[in-house]
Design a protein around this motif. Sequence first.
Motif, PDB file in Angstrom:
ATOM      1  N   GLY A 321       0.677  -1.201   0.035  1.00  0.00           N
ATOM      2  CA  GLY A 321      -0.068  -0.066   0.005  1.00  0.00           C
ATOM      3  C   GLY A 321       0.946   1.274   0.057  1.00  0.00           C
ATOM      4  N   VAL A 325      -1.698   4.888   0.681  1.00  0.00           N
ATOM      5  CA  VAL A 325      -1.768   5.181   2.005  1.00  0.00           C
ATOM      6  C   VAL A 325      -1.178   6.423   2.524  1.00  0.00           C
ATOM      7  CG1 VAL A 325      -2.419   2.895   2.848  1.00  0.00           C
ATOM      8  CG2 VAL A 325      -0.111   3.780   3.220  1.00  0.00           C
ATOM      9  N   THR A 374      -3.544  -2.688   3.251  1.00  0.00           N
ATOM     10  CA  THR A 374      -3.889  -1.845   2.409  1.00  0.00           C
ATOM     11  C   THR A 374      -5.391  -1.886   2.165  1.00  0.00           C
ATOM     12  OG1 THR A 374      -1.940  -2.476   1.347  1.00  0.00           O
ATOM     13  CG2 THR A 374      -3.353  -1.682  -0.099  1.00  0.00           C
ATOM     14  N   GLY A 375      -6.090  -2.807   2.506  1.00  0.00           N
ATOM     15  CA  GLY A 375      -7.657  -2.763   2.401  1.00  0.00           C
ATOM     16  C   GLY A 375      -8.241  -1.962   3.498  1.00  0.00           C
ATOM     17  N   LEU A 376      -7.352  -1.497   4.441  1.00  0.00           N
ATOM     18  CA  LEU A 376      -8.038  -0.818   5.407  1.00  0.00           C
ATOM     19  C   LEU A 376      -7.698   0.614   5.602  1.00  0.00           C
ATOM     20  CD1 LEU A 376      -6.861  -2.881   8.538  1.00  0.00           C
ATOM     21  CD2 LEU A 376      -9.135  -2.863   7.798  1.00  0.00           C
ATOM     22  N   SER A 378      -6.405   2.367   2.643  1.00  0.00           N
ATOM     23  CA  SER A 378      -6.088   3.083   1.392  1.00  0.00           C
ATOM     24  C   SER A 378      -7.206   4.386   1.367  1.00  0.00           C
ATOM     25  CB  SER A 378      -6.424   2.184   0.045  1.00  0.00           C
ATOM     26  OG  SER A 378      -5.493   1.181  -0.272  1.00  0.00           O
ATOM     27  N   GLY A 394     -10.193   2.025   1.171  1.00  0.00           N
ATOM     28  CA  GLY A 394      -9.882   1.333   2.354  1.00  0.00           C
ATOM     29  C   GLY A 394     -11.234   1.285   3.374  1.00  0.00           C
ATOM     30  N   TRP A 395     -11.191   0.106   3.945  1.00  0.00           N
ATOM     31  CA  TRP A 395     -12.386  -0.155   4.977  1.00  0.00           C
ATOM     32  C   TRP A 395     -12.497   1.310   6.003  1.00  0.00           C
ATOM     33  CZ3 TRP A 395     -13.761  -3.514   9.500  1.00  0.00           C
ATOM     34  CH2 TRP A 395     -15.173  -4.014   9.536  1.00  0.00           C
ATOM     35  N   MET A 409     -11.726  -4.653   0.830  1.00  0.00           N
ATOM     36  CA  MET A 409     -10.998  -5.598   2.046  1.00  0.00           C
ATOM     37  C   MET A 409     -11.360  -7.124   1.613  1.00  0.00           C
ATOM     38  SD  MET A 409      -9.332  -5.137   4.549  1.00  0.00           S
ATOM     39  CE  MET A 409      -8.758  -6.245   5.922  1.00  0.00           C
ATOM     40  N   GLN A 412      -8.725  -8.167  -1.059  1.00  0.00           N
ATOM     41  CA  GLN A 412      -7.559  -8.332  -0.412  1.00  0.00           C
ATOM     42  C   GLN A 412      -7.120  -9.640   0.206  1.00  0.00           C
ATOM     43  OE1 GLN A 412      -6.339  -5.258  -2.545  1.00  0.00           O
ATOM     44  NE2 GLN A 412      -4.781  -5.291  -0.822  1.00  0.00           N
TER      45      GLN A 412
END
Length: 519
Positions: A321, A325, A374-376, A378, A394-395, A409, A412
């Motif tokens: 990420g 990020v 990265t899923g959290l 971004s 991102g979540w 997420m 990912q």
Amino acid sequence: SIDEDDISSLLKCVAEQAQQQREDLISGINSFYLIFAGALVYFMQLGFAMLCAGSIREKNVKNVLLWNLLDSAGGAFGFWSLGYAFAYGGDDPTSSQKTFIGNAGFFLTGDTDMEFWFFQFAFACAISSIVAGTIAERCQMMAYLCYSIFLCGFVYPVCAHAFWSANGFLSSFAKEPLWGTGVIDLAGSGPVHMTGGVAALVMAIMLGPRRGRFYDEDGNVLCEPKAMGPHSVALQFLGTFALWFGWYGFNPGSTLLIHSARLGDVASLVAVNTTLGAAAGALSGMFTSTILDERKTGVYTWDTTAAMNGCLTGLVAITAGCATVEPWAGFVIGLVAGWVYLGASALILRLRIDDAVDAIPVHMGGGAWGVLATGLFSNPNRMEIAGYATDNLGWFYEWGRGSGNFTLMGIQICSILFVFGWTVCIFTPFCYVLKRLNWLRIDPIEEEVGMDLSRHKGSAYQSEDISDKAKSEFYSSRRKLQLQDLSTSDRRKSSKGIDKPAPQADSMSGSEHAADDAA
């Protein structure tokens, strides 16, 4: 006189020539950027070699250094012949069709961007070197060569195709990416580091631990695992610094282009996040280890291994990420990465999985956390600048806009499951075949005296501490093997009716005679 048509034609010709020169300059700058970044990534081979050599016992230093050189040789052959074609061959950006593997460009035939091949070759070498440290001190050379070519020529290219090919089923660069976004992994926390870490896990389980690591001579479990290395903390630190330096090619170079202000901004953010991830990982790894040790012993100690591997885990984690990020999130990702390393390292010890350099917690654990993070984290603005679709964020940012959309997420997580499942399913039978062929593990006596003495014509250092008894057993074993070979050869010649000379069985050196006589 010059009419207006002549002037217009002249200006058009000048403009076209200027445009062509501009395009040529852009192409040259991008090519140089990728070649330079690839050279930095390849410099990481020095880091892997020094880190591995420093982390093991001195009686196997020559062996592990040769392995790291052969990573480049075998990896180059595998990636040139098959790997690049499987990863990117036959890509069609205009097609929405998804493919599992590439199918064109074997042996670099056809139209290939040579600078891109070189950059990707350096990645392939890195993934091969990840496994080298884990299986050090007990793996045969034949097995190492086979796995290096197989990993670079087939296992890694399939993961790279899925993540980065224009037709990969997980790729964010596809015409119709998975669930509107595709996986976000700029430089390879998943396809490079996690793939290497999972391959290392499979090899470590198939090989088993080093003799005396978890069990005594009678097979009883030791109360505490026996420490085996490092023999040189200086080499460990040299390797860590070299890897950190090389990561500035690994991550920023993965933007692939640098010809515009936007791309320059992306590469700059990547470099900053790479720095913060490494720093945070080193700090959290070392200070957390210190606090835990103080609670057990009442004494503050500063663990160099926790600092170095925490740093490397932070680098692995931020790799996915680093372009999407914010810097504060990059620091948080590195901070958690240090804890991931400590937890994963303790877990594999509890499971009695022998990893000579802790590559499994660093690369598998750090890689998985990086893809999840990265899923959290971004950020929509960073995603847009980096060229990613912003339908799914991102979540944490999804919660910030009141949606709770879990799509990115979920993508990912799917990518992590794919990397783990593919590597385990394809690498386990490969290692099993090597084991059945008796190509996997070295002889116990060779393991006792070390690979340098048994296979590389002498120790790397003059201060080698190997018992005379172990040397004597090794030389006696080798002499018996030579006699058996000669006897077999004689029988074959006799069966063919060929006269044979007197056998010359005594081919050992003077030092071998002395050790044998002493026994």
